[in-house]
Design a protein around this motif. Sequence first.
Motif, short mmCIF file in Angstrom:
data_model
loop_
_atom_site.label_atom_id
_atom_site.label_comp_id
_atom_site.label_asym_id
_atom_site.label_seq_id
_atom_site.Cartn_x
_atom_site.Cartn_y
_atom_site.Cartn_z
N GLY A 224 10.33 -14.81 -3.46
CA GLY A 224 10.92 -16.12 -3.26
C GLY A 224 10.54 -16.68 -1.91
N GLY A 225 11.05 -17.84 -1.60
CA GLY A 225 10.76 -18.47 -0.31
C GLY A 225 11.61 -19.70 -0.13
N ALA A 226 11.51 -20.29 1.06
CA ALA A 226 12.28 -21.50 1.34
C ALA A 226 11.90 -22.62 0.39
CB ALA A 226 12.06 -21.93 2.79
N THR A 227 10.63 -22.63 -0.01
CA THR A 227 10.15 -23.59 -0.99
C THR A 227 9.28 -22.86 -1.99
OG1 THR A 227 8.14 -24.12 0.26
CG2 THR A 227 10.13 -25.44 0.74
N ALA A 228 8.98 -23.52 -3.11
CA ALA A 228 8.12 -22.90 -4.11
C ALA A 228 6.74 -22.63 -3.53
CB ALA A 228 8.02 -23.80 -5.34
N GLU A 229 6.26 -23.56 -2.68
CA GLU A 229 4.95 -23.37 -2.07
C GLU A 229 4.93 -22.15 -1.16
OE1 GLU A 229 6.62 -26.14 -2.26
OE2 GLU A 229 5.36 -27.30 -3.62
N ALA A 230 6.02 -21.96 -0.42
CA ALA A 230 6.10 -20.79 0.47
C ALA A 230 6.10 -19.50 -0.35
CB ALA A 230 7.35 -20.88 1.33
N ALA A 231 6.81 -19.52 -1.49
CA ALA A 231 6.85 -18.33 -2.35
C ALA A 231 5.46 -18.03 -2.91
CB ALA A 231 7.85 -18.56 -3.48
N HIS A 232 4.76 -19.08 -3.34
CA HIS A 232 3.41 -18.87 -3.88
C HIS A 232 2.49 -18.27 -2.82
CE1 HIS A 232 5.05 -21.00 -7.13
NE2 HIS A 232 4.64 -22.25 -6.84
N LYS A 233 2.60 -18.75 -1.57
CA LYS A 233 1.74 -18.26 -0.49
C LYS A 233 2.03 -16.79 -0.19
CE LYS A 233 0.23 -19.44 4.18
NZ LYS A 233 0.41 -20.38 5.34
N SER A 234 3.34 -16.42 -0.15
CA SER A 234 3.71 -15.02 0.10
C SER A 234 3.21 -14.13 -1.03
CB SER A 234 5.23 -14.89 0.22
OG SER A 234 5.71 -15.59 1.34
N ALA A 235 3.34 -14.62 -2.26
CA ALA A 235 2.91 -13.83 -3.42
C ALA A 235 1.41 -13.58 -3.38
CB ALA A 235 3.30 -14.55 -4.71
N ASP A 236 0.64 -14.59 -2.94
CA ASP A 236 -0.81 -14.41 -2.83
C ASP A 236 -1.15 -13.29 -1.85
OD1 ASP A 236 -1.19 -16.43 -4.65
OD2 ASP A 236 -1.57 -17.99 -3.13
N SER A 237 -0.41 -13.24 -0.73
CA SER A 237 -0.65 -12.20 0.28
C SER A 237 -0.29 -10.82 -0.27
CB SER A 237 0.17 -12.50 1.54
OG SER A 237 -0.20 -13.73 2.10
N ILE A 238 0.85 -10.74 -0.97
CA ILE A 238 1.28 -9.45 -1.53
C ILE A 238 0.28 -8.97 -2.57
CG2 ILE A 238 3.07 -8.34 -2.94
CD1 ILE A 238 5.09 -10.28 -1.62
N TYR A 239 -0.12 -9.90 -3.44
CA TYR A 239 -1.08 -9.54 -4.49
C TYR A 239 -2.38 -9.04 -3.89
CZ TYR A 239 -4.16 -10.14 -8.54
OH TYR A 239 -5.07 -9.94 -9.55
N ALA A 240 -2.86 -9.72 -2.86
CA ALA A 240 -4.10 -9.32 -2.20
C ALA A 240 -3.96 -7.94 -1.56
CB ALA A 240 -4.50 -10.37 -1.16
N ALA A 241 -2.79 -7.69 -0.95
CA ALA A 241 -2.57 -6.39 -0.29
C ALA A 241 -2.57 -5.25 -1.30
CB ALA A 241 -1.24 -6.42 0.47
N ILE A 242 -1.89 -5.46 -2.45
CA ILE A 242 -1.85 -4.41 -3.48
C ILE A 242 -3.23 -4.20 -4.08
CG2 ILE A 242 -0.88 -3.77 -5.72
CD1 ILE A 242 1.67 -5.26 -4.93
N LYS A 243 -3.93 -5.28 -4.35
CA LYS A 243 -5.28 -5.15 -4.88
C LYS A 243 -6.20 -4.46 -3.88
CE LYS A 243 -6.79 -6.80 -8.21
NZ LYS A 243 -7.01 -6.23 -9.58
#
Length: 717
Positions: free
Chosen positions: A372-391
């Motif tokens: 999640g995040g303060a905004t949907a855009e913030a959540a999307h950005k955090s998710a991209d970072s997490i996904y990249a880290a796991i990959k």
Amino acid sequence: MAVLQKIRGKGVLLLIIVGIGLFAFIGEELVRSIGTAENQRRQVVGEVYGETISSQEFQDLLTQYEEALKFMRGTSSLSDEETTQAQDQVWQMYVNYKLIKHEADKLGLTVTDKELQDVLAAGDHPMLQQTPFVNQQTHRFDANMLKNFLTEYEKMQTSQQEIPEQYREQYTNIYNYWKFVEKTLRESLLEQKYQILLSATILSNPVEAKMAYEGITKSANLQLVSLPYTLVSDNQVKITDADLQKKYEENKELYRQEVESRDIKYVSVAVKASAKDKADLDREMATYAQKVNQTQDLTGLVRMSNSVIAYNNIPVTKSALPVDIQQQLDSISVGTLKGPYYEPSDNSDNIIKLVSKMQAPDSVQVRMIQVGGATAEAAHKSADSIYAAIKGGAPFDSIAKRYKQQAQKQWLVSNQYENGQIDEDNAKMLNAVNEMAAGEIRNMEFAQGNIILQVTDRRAMTTKYNVAVIKRPVTFSKDTYTKAYNNFSRYLSMSPTLADLQKNAPKFGYTVETREDLYSNEHYVANVTNTRDAMRWIFDSKTNPGDVSQLYECGNNDHLLAVVLTKVHKAGYRPLEDVKEIVRAEVLKDKKAEVLENRLNGVRSVAQASAIKGAIVDSLNHVTFATNSFVRATGTTEPKINGSVWHKKAGQFVGPIQGNNGVYVYQVLSTATDSKAKFNEAEYENQARAEHLRNMSAFGGDLYIDGKVVDKRYLFF
């Protein structure tokens, strides 16, 4: 002083005034107490040994049982049929316990806390196997698991720490279920104690054991002569009122009933769709068939069509669909439409659109991180970072902990989601789960945030179908129902009496039907659901034989019903008038047997008996005392023949014997003893005792009568 004297002078008057005031006060309290008592009486749902149970108390017991059922089955609700069965089960459990407890109290039988703890420690009671406290390795109830749970539950109740609502609810459900099990177990142990004590009073002996052995091992072959009762016509015998009364007194115990029953006549009308209703539905379904091929929103269209089968745009197994739809699937090509067509098995019109067909796992193991995040855009950005880290090789668990999530692996089985309504986001995730390979990770974007999803295992590959079904039962319209209602109302208005109902029924196309011995513990009248109001009227003390009820709308708003009370059978012995035909049939057999026995006067051999007109000669082989032989000539079993064969010798002539369907004589051709069967005195004593215990089932009925059980559930449930 003068004032005091005036008061003294009017002392008698004051006493009268005060007395009237006190009487009015007492009278008011008396009226109030009578009203309270009357209200309490009206809320009584049942009674055992004079102890009443209110509708609220019974509802509490029923709720506890229903919640226990739902917990055991892992469901959130019960069907109407299951609720009805639960109500009967709770009532039976309540009555049985009260009857047994009454006897146990007189004997001083109790179940102590130590005895209960001993049962828990042993862990082998069947009821304990239905609890969550079964050790998966030993497959036995584990008292330590229970103890640990109760400790944790107590801590949860007093803890100031914020606990997720789902965990609190889960613990509360388990705790409530355990309290139900504990209470039921204690009651069961008391009943078991009483039954053990009662069974200990049932004994056998060596003489009975020897008779039981001989009854099985000693047999005879007979030459039998049958004189069926059909050889005597009914008009050849005369039956008097004295004969009927005598037979009634002989068999009076057979005509005892434990609770009141009532006879009714009724007219039940099922409202059905008209030809116009069917034609209207056909036109509507034809329109939907056109829209199915044109729309991009099948989910919305199916929902708008009022189909009884939901569509969630996800692949499902065949078992998630009705049988008639299952049978059509493999004959439909992907992307094609079938229908509209009529399905007679469930009286429905159907349209089937097979969107896709695939091989997918029935069970998928997944884990996820919600971002999640303060905004949907913030959540999307955090998710991209997490996904990249796991990959990039970062451990899934470590990333989850950083975001304060456990990301536990969970199995998702098809039947957990196939039969419910699913929103668009969940459908999106389930479609991904069905497609993803084991080990695959996806970053799924939703309006409120993202989910990092990983499939860790896939099992039980099966064929799944993304299929949209519009199934519409052929039902009656409002106009059709109104017409049926008005017609039935007109029929009743013209038929204020039973005679009128019967006379006018053919004119309206109705049938007056009969139901004898309707009991108040039955839930339906005329096998139609939602007939509680009719049951209340039938068993109301103010309803008299000959009364005609109002019109009842019942069933699933698809039935019309009217009832006439014809007779009331009070608890106790049915009068001769009620059972006269049954008694007459028995007397008729006696009279015919007497005629046939007179024809056998002086007969001393099978040859003489066979000379009687209508006699049928046959053989019966391996006749023992312990079994019932079937006589082909009269088409029935005749226990009296088996009873008479005891210790008879070869060549002996026996009879006449009055049986169920005729009079018999026979000659013993030969006797034999089964030499292979060895006599074990203890074994046959136990068998005889077990037979006596089975015959004790009537004892429960005696307790029921002694307890003066009153069942008024029909007033409330």
